[in-house]
Design a protein around this motif. Structure first.
Motif, PDB file in Angstrom:
ATOM      1  N   VAL A 300       0.824  -1.209   0.000  1.00 51.21           N
ATOM      2  CA  VAL A 300       0.000   0.000   0.000  1.00 51.21           C
ATOM      3  C   VAL A 300       0.858   1.259   0.000  1.00 51.21           C
ATOM      4  N   ASP A 301       1.994   1.236   0.671  1.00 57.87           N
ATOM      5  CA  ASP A 301       2.887   2.404   0.632  1.00 57.87           C
ATOM      6  C   ASP A 301       3.358   2.673  -0.797  1.00 57.87           C
ATOM      7  N   ASP A 302       3.601   1.608  -1.557  1.00 61.10           N
ATOM      8  CA  ASP A 302       4.013   1.779  -2.949  1.00 61.10           C
ATOM      9  C   ASP A 302       2.871   2.328  -3.804  1.00 61.10           C
ATOM     10  N   VAL A 303       1.642   1.956  -3.482  1.00 61.38           N
ATOM     11  CA  VAL A 303       0.497   2.525  -4.200  1.00 61.38           C
ATOM     12  C   VAL A 303       0.470   4.038  -4.001  1.00 61.38           C
ATOM     13  N   GLN A 307       1.067   7.192  -6.746  1.00 67.06           N
ATOM     14  CA  GLN A 307       0.175   8.343  -6.862  1.00 67.06           C
ATOM     15  C   GLN A 307       0.976   9.639  -6.781  1.00 67.06           C
ATOM     16  N   ARG A 308       1.965   9.684  -5.907  1.00 63.50           N
ATOM     17  CA  ARG A 308       2.745  10.909  -5.719  1.00 63.50           C
ATOM     18  C   ARG A 308       3.609  11.238  -6.926  1.00 63.50           C
ATOM     19  N   ILE A 309       4.106  10.238  -7.645  1.00 70.12           N
ATOM     20  CA  ILE A 309       4.968  10.543  -8.795  1.00 70.12           C
ATOM     21  C   ILE A 309       4.163  10.851 -10.055  1.00 70.12           C
ATOM     22  N   GLY A 310       2.823  10.839  -9.930  1.00 67.55           N
ATOM     23  CA  GLY A 310       2.004  11.255 -11.052  1.00 67.55           C
ATOM     24  C   GLY A 310       1.388  10.148 -11.863  1.00 67.55           C
ATOM     25  N   ALA A 311       1.460   8.911 -11.379  1.00 67.25           N
ATOM     26  CA  ALA A 311       0.764   7.825 -12.073  1.00 67.25           C
ATOM     27  C   ALA A 311      -0.739   8.066 -12.013  1.00 67.25           C
ATOM     28  N   ASP A 312      -1.426   7.643 -13.045  1.00 70.26           N
ATOM     29  CA  ASP A 312      -2.881   7.762 -13.074  1.00 70.26           C
ATOM     30  C   ASP A 312      -3.562   6.587 -12.394  1.00 70.26           C
ATOM     31  N   VAL A 341      -5.836   5.811  -0.991  1.00 73.21           N
ATOM     32  CA  VAL A 341      -5.668   6.714  -2.134  1.00 73.21           C
ATOM     33  C   VAL A 341      -6.955   7.432  -2.531  1.00 73.21           C
ATOM     34  N   GLY A 342      -8.076   7.070  -1.929  1.00 64.51           N
ATOM     35  CA  GLY A 342      -9.319   7.756  -2.244  1.00 64.51           C
ATOM     36  C   GLY A 342      -9.987   7.220  -3.496  1.00 64.51           C
ATOM     37  N   SER A 343     -11.093   7.829  -3.842  1.00 65.09           N
ATOM     38  CA  SER A 343     -11.948   7.294  -4.907  1.00 65.09           C
ATOM     39  C   SER A 343     -11.512   7.697  -6.308  1.00 65.09           C
ATOM     40  N   GLN A 344     -10.646   8.703  -6.443  1.00 63.76           N
ATOM     41  CA  GLN A 344     -10.327   9.225  -7.770  1.00 63.76           C
ATOM     42  C   GLN A 344      -9.141   8.539  -8.435  1.00 63.76           C
ATOM     43  N   PHE A 345      -8.351   7.806  -7.670  1.00 60.33           N
ATOM     44  CA  PHE A 345      -7.175   7.131  -8.202  1.00 60.33           C
ATOM     45  C   PHE A 345      -7.580   5.748  -8.717  1.00 60.33           C
TER      46      PHE A 345
END
Length: 421
Positions: A300-303, A307-312, A341-345
């Motif tokens: 989960v930390d990698d997920v 997200q932080r590096i800009g993956a969609d 990561v929430g619902s938008q990722f």
């Protein structure tokens, strides 16, 4: 020809319900009656399930190709876990719901698609049928779902991209010098691919011991495997009629004396970039102007870092149980990943999805969609493009029927309240 009614390693998934000593091939079978067999003939319309397509594929393929298709790494514990994780969830149906109309569609990357799955990237598909990647792409386009083409595919990216109406994704393995990955990314962009899928769990090739026993050494089948393959004339006619396939998108980067089918595969495996890290993933993100996914994440930390590096989005995956053994499944990490990561990722999952109920479980746990790997390959290996279409149709029929039985009119309604352990 008789085939088991359960998938390999399904025993682990049901051990809480029966002891191994008492376990029959199916719950309805007692002392071998009623006798049950999967369909393994040649009439595609008689394939009722993905398991039937699997039986048809096993009958048609030589043993070394079956082993490549089915095998997992080492003890195959991860392969087993994928199926057990799916079996550990039970559906909680809702009664007296109006399900006269059912909707299997989802929205992925801002575009609607009629079914909640895509076809996963898989390599060496030329072992199963000639022009296999084009055939997979055609069936996907007809169904309106994405097809992710592998770096290790056997058809040129431009030929696959030319399939009308295809949502074309490109999966990237990072091997060799930087110029190779950059050239492949540029080709994918030029071909109009919707998404780049960076795979990060295959920098070492998984120890698939049973597959290796079919070879005397890398790239050379045993005499027994060669002789056994000669007993499959339909496979030879439909797969090798144009000669052995090649890795059309990679072969120019392989030394000239290593460009045979098996030799080039082993060379690429030996030259994967073991230094691939988050900095390089972030750099590749900057090179790609469209949707960017990272595949092969189970932490989960990698997920969150993706997200932080800009993956969609990410594909939660253990590579179909073919890489690191004794890992968790994508379903094991999915609920917490969604919470973080929430619902938008975008979260996509794979691993053993062969029933409509498998897909409904994944969606209820928070996935935006799933990837089908072996399920559609069984169709391909059984009957080419029409077999892939049959696999998609089977999954569509099951999802539609299971939605109605579950008391849900749309897959978009699904959440954890439809599930229990």
């Amino acid at each position: 020809m008789r085939f088991p009614l359960r998938y390999p390693h399904r025993e682990d998934a049901v051990e809480a319900d029966a002891t191994a000593a008492r376990l029959d091939p199916a719950p309805a079978t007692q002392m071998g009656t009623p006798a049950r067999r999967l369909y393994a003939g040649a009439k595609l319309e008689r394939a009722r399930t993905i398991a039937d397509l699997r039986a048809m594929a096993h009958r048609r393929l030589p043993a070394f190709a079956v082993e490549y298709l089915e095998g997992g790494a080492e003890e195959e514990a991860t392969l087993s876990r994928n199926l057990a994780a799916l079996a550990s969830w039970r559906l909680v149906a809702r009664a007296l719901k109006d399900v006269s109309r059912r909707d299997e569609s989802v929205t992925l990357f801002g575009r609607d698609m009629p079914l909640p799955f895509a076809i996963a990237p898989t390599g060496l598909n030329g072992l199963f049928w000639r022009k296999a990647d084009v055939l997979l792409a055609r069936a996907a386009a007809q169904a309106g779902v994405p097809f992710a083409q592998s770096t290790m595919s056997n058809d040129p990216i431009e030929e696959v991209a030319a399939v009308p109406s295809l949502r074309h994704w490109w999966q990237l393995y990072v091997f060799g010098e930087r110029r190779i990955r950059e050239a492949l990314i540029a080709r994918a962009e030029q071909a109009g691919c919707e998404a780049l899928v960076l795979t990060v769990d295959a920098q070492f090739y998984g120890d698939r011991e049973w597959e290796q026993r079919r070879f005397t050494h890398p790239g050379r089948l045993t005499i027994a495997s060669i002789l056994e393959s000669a007993r499959h004339p339909h496979w030879i006619a439909t797969t090798l009629s144009g000669g052995m396939p090649s890795f059309a998108n990679d072969v120019d980067y392989v030394p000239e004396d290593k460009r045979g089918f098996f030799d080039s595969a082993f060379w690429i495996r030996a030259n994967m970039d073991h230094s691939l890290d988050w900095d390089e993933a972030a750099r590749l993100r900057t090179l790609w102007p469209r949707k960017f996914l990272i595949k092969g994440i189970l932490n989960v930390d990698d997920v969150e870092r993706a997200q932080r590096i800009g993956a969609d989005g990410v594909v939660l995956s253990n590579h179909g149980g073919r890489q690191l053994d004794w890992t968790i499944s994508s379903l094991d990490v999915l609920p917490e990943a969604r919470r973080r990561v929430g619902s938008q990722f975008t979260l996509i999952v794979d691993g053993g999805m062969r029933r409509g109920t498998d897909i409904l479980k994944a969606l209820a746990l928070g996935a935006n969609a799933v990837l089908l790997g072996r399920a559609t390959l069984y169709g391909l290996a059984a009957a080419g493009e029409s077999g892939v279409t049959r696999a998609i149709d089977i999954m569509r029929e099951e999802i539609d029927r299971d939605l109605g039985l579950l008391g849900a009119s749309s897959v978009r309604e699904l959440d954890a309240s439809f599930l229990t352990r």
